[in-house]
Write an enzyme that holds these catalytic residues in place. Structure first.
Site, PDB file in Angstrom:
ATOM      1  N   ARG A  18       0.852  -1.198   0.000  1.00 25.62           N
ATOM      2  CA  ARG A  18       0.000   0.000   0.000  1.00 25.62           C
ATOM      3  C   ARG A  18       0.889   1.250   0.000  1.00 25.62           C
ATOM      4  NH1 ARG A  18      -5.172   0.122   1.470  1.00 25.62           N
ATOM      5  NH2 ARG A  18      -5.005  -1.735   2.764  1.00 25.62           N
ATOM      6  N   GLU A  41      -0.544  -8.789  -2.554  1.00 25.50           N
ATOM      7  CA  GLU A  41      -1.641  -7.980  -3.095  1.00 25.50           C
ATOM      8  C   GLU A  41      -1.186  -6.530  -3.184  1.00 25.50           C
ATOM      9  OE1 GLU A  41      -4.850  -6.136  -0.321  1.00 25.50           O
ATOM     10  OE2 GLU A  41      -4.578  -8.160   0.459  1.00 25.50           O
ATOM     11  N   THR A  70      -8.100  -3.784  -1.486  1.00 26.18           N
ATOM     12  CA  THR A  70      -8.957  -2.611  -1.307  1.00 26.18           C
ATOM     13  C   THR A  70      -9.946  -2.480  -2.464  1.00 26.18           C
ATOM     14  OG1 THR A  70      -7.036  -1.589  -0.221  1.00 26.18           O
ATOM     15  CG2 THR A  70      -8.948  -0.209  -0.476  1.00 26.18           C
ATOM     16  N   LYS A 130     -11.336 -12.705   4.863  1.00 24.12           N
ATOM     17  CA  LYS A 130     -10.384 -11.808   5.534  1.00 24.12           C
ATOM     18  C   LYS A 130     -11.044 -11.267   6.801  1.00 24.12           C
ATOM     19  CE  LYS A 130      -8.643  -7.136   4.703  1.00 24.12           C
ATOM     20  NZ  LYS A 130      -8.334  -6.142   3.652  1.00 24.12           N
ATOM     21  N   GLY A 159      -2.990  -5.241  11.859  1.00 23.25           N
ATOM     22  CA  GLY A 159      -2.280  -5.339  13.132  1.00 23.25           C
ATOM     23  C   GLY A 159      -1.536  -6.638  13.345  1.00 23.25           C
TER      24      GLY A 159
END
Length: 207
Positions: A18, A41, A70, A130, A159
């Site tokens: 990301r 990903e 996302t 997920k 986390g």
């Protein structure tokens, strides 16, 4: 070539890219594979995400599952599939996105949190769900959910770190989604590729 479950099972970590630069991602892809990691990903809110997915498919596909993350809407899904993504990850439960992936034979890992959401995602055909955000309730939550829903594969994300990943696995997690903890920004900023490879290897060894 499509998504390989054998590759995923070899190292059941989904690395989440990301907001990294294209230059960094291009450099990281071979290091990621050399370290024994197999599934990555690229989130659609990363600048140039579709081009990065295309690049990964064209240049770094050997031994890697390349997916899009996302993915929240049908428009997002269209972008991801057009780029060649081999699997889809969502942060939320979008029934249409799940159904379209199932129809096309593309593995989809939808984001869900409550037992009802998790079961809904699975019943729509998601091969793995997920659990997001995972660290909020911790590994104990996985164990509790898995007691009645042991047939559902769970991918805790959010986390997950070196410190807690083995606890999540012991609690019954079928895989782990790991972002910032895996793609260490300091190492990447300093272009410490040797250090990053060692960092990646540590995650593989903790599984």
């Amino acid at each position: 070539m499509g998504f390989s479950w054998d590759l995923f099972q070899e190292t059941p970590i989904v690395g989440i890219v990301r907001n990294l630069t294209a230059e960094a991602v291009i450099r990281i892809l071979p290091i990621y594979r050399e370290a024994g990691l197999t599934t990555i990903e690229i989130t659609l809110n990363t600048p140039g995400a579709e081009d990065l997915i295309r690049y990964a498919i064209d240049h770094a596909l050997e031994g890697l599952n390349i997916g899009a993350g996302t993915v929240c809407t049908e428009a997002d899904l269209d972008r991801a599939l057009a780029a060649g993504a081999q699997f889809i990850v969502t942060p939320i439960l979008n029934e249409t996105v799940i159904q379209r992936c199932v129809e096309r034979g593309i593995p989809v890992f939808p984001g869900a949190f409550t037992p009802s959401e998790i079961y809904k995602a699975w019943s729509l055909g998601a091969p793995m769900v997920k659990l997001f955000p995972a660290a909020t309730l911790g590994p104990g939550y996985i164990k509790e959910v898995k007691a009645p829903l042991n047939q559902i594969k769970l991918l805790p994300t959010g986390g997950v770190s070196l410190d807690n990943m083995s606890d999540f696995r012991k609690a019954g997690a079928d895989g782990l989604g790991i972002g910032g903890q895996l793609f260490d920004k300091e190492l990447i900023a300093h272009r410490d590729w040797t250090g990053l490879r060692a960092h990646f290897t540590t995650f593989k060894e903790r599984l």
